[in-house]
Write an enzyme that holds these catalytic residues in place. Structure first.
Site, PDB file in Angstrom:
ATOM      1  N   PHE A  86       0.817  -1.208   0.000  1.00  0.00           N
ATOM      2  CA  PHE A  86       0.000   0.000   0.000  1.00  0.00           C
ATOM      3  C   PHE A  86       0.853   1.261   0.000  1.00  0.00           C
ATOM      4  CE2 PHE A  86      -2.282  -2.978   3.028  1.00  0.00           C
ATOM      5  CZ  PHE A  86      -3.070  -3.550   2.049  1.00  0.00           C
ATOM      6  N   HIS A 135      -2.579  -2.901  12.809  1.00  0.00           N
ATOM      7  CA  HIS A 135      -1.807  -3.408  13.945  1.00  0.00           C
ATOM      8  C   HIS A 135      -0.453  -3.976  13.530  1.00  0.00           C
ATOM      9  CE1 HIS A 135      -3.172  -7.943  14.088  1.00  0.00           C
ATOM     10  NE2 HIS A 135      -2.760  -7.600  12.894  1.00  0.00           N
TER      11      HIS A 135
END
Length: 347
Positions: A239, A257
């Site tokens: 990403f 996380h």
């Protein structure tokens, strides 16, 4: 508050110290195929019969079976002086490979991968960094390169994540009414179990799974049927390196996380920029209490993030702050009472 007299502290410490033995018994019984054999047999079997059919020692199998009885994973009955073992309802539902709610694959991932990293937990605490290099002898600069170091490991990880969403997915997707969002991107959607739950719960929606090319290939071959036309795929690099396609809603399930706050802010800023006006982002994470006193499962997950990733588990307030920094507003929090919770931000 309990007084010193009310709590048997030495007993608690002994129970905690033997906790890894409990999980290893369950993992081993899964790996050897004990629960699958007893399901297929359709009748209780003796330890000798189980050992013979699974190719193990008789003495070792007897002790394993007895330990599983103690853990309520098996039941035992004496018939003509012979101990006969059978599955309990819990093991039939969650520990046999053929069950729709099977947790077998996540058990194997924990047993063969996570456990090896946790062997170096003290090093992780001292150094504050992940332990893939010590555990597997490979660079840990790219955590997913380490996790996906072979097709077998990648399949194990993807199957494990799918098994989690088979029992937790609907809870997080139903935490808010997502029906207004028709075009949904599941970033890092892996094997597609959460996407399948989403299109089942919201039949007017379409979900595109955005993931690495090799992950997408395995998902198409192994997990998502070709006739499931409401689930599509988008191959991309990480990403942080690629632009994110436009959509109405982005699902980030157990994504943030994995990363530190700076990386999370970078990713959420990209998501905000790509998000259509009126759209939003759904974070699926295990939330810590605001005073960090629990839940215990989330605290342990955060330790696992230490040994395996760059990230950590966070409180609802911490996730809200990250979303606000990216530009999202109208932030809502929903604790499901299960392993994973939901946070919704709107653009």
């Amino acid at each position: 508050m309990d007084s010193m007299e009310d709590v048997d502290y030495p007993e608690i410490i002994l129970q905690y110290s033997s906790g890894f033995l409990v999980s290893k018994v369950m993992f081993t019984a899964c790996e050897l195929g004990v629960f699958d054999l007893l399901l297929e047999s359709g009748e209780p079997l003796s330890s000798d019969a189980i050992a013979a059919r699974l190719g193990t020692s008789a003495t070792g199998m007897e002790r394993l079976l007895d330990a599983c009885v103690g853990l309520k994973l098996l039941a035992v009955e004496l018939t003509q002086g012979r101990a006969l073992y059978r599955n309990t309802e819990i093991s039939n539902i969650y520990l046999t490979k053929s069950s729709p709610k099977s947790q077998y694959h996540i058990m194997m991932y924990y047993s063969n991968t996570v456990y090896l990293c946790w062997h170096y937990l003290a090093d992780a605490v001292r150094e504050g960094k992940k332990q893939y290099e010590r555990a597997f002898g490979i660079s840990s600069e790219d955590p997913f390169g380490a996790m996906y170091r072979s097709e077998e490991e990648m399949l194990k990880f993807m199957s494990g994540q799918n098994s989690i969403w088979s029992i937790c997915g609907r809870d997080v997707l139903a935490a808010f009414d997502l029906s207004p969002f028709r075009q949904i991107y599941d970033l890092g959607g892996g094997g597609g179990a959460l996407a399948r739950e989403c299109v089942s719960l919201y039949p007017d929606s379409t979900v595109t799974i955005y993931d690495l090319p090799k992950v997408v290939q395995v998902a198409k071959e192994r997990f998502v049927r070709p006739e499931e036309h409401r689930i599509a795929f988008h191959e991309g690099k990480y990403f942080f390196n690629n632009s994110i396609p436009e959509a109405e809603l982005y699902i980030l399930s157990k994504i943030l996380h994995d990363w530190d706050d700076d990386k999370c802010r970078q990713l959420l800023a990209k998501v905000y920029k790509a998000c259509k006006p009126g759209g939003g982002v759904l974070l699926v994470e295990s939330l810590l209490n605001e005073d960090r006193s629990g839940p215990l499962e989330t605290q342990l997950y955060s330790m696992n993030m230490l040994v395996q990733t760059e990230g950590k588990e966070r409180t609802a307030a911490e996730y809200s702050k990250l979303l606000e920094a990216a530009g999202f507003g109208e932030i809502q929090i929903k604790r499901t009472g299960k392993l994973y919770d939901a946070v919704l931000g709107r653009k």
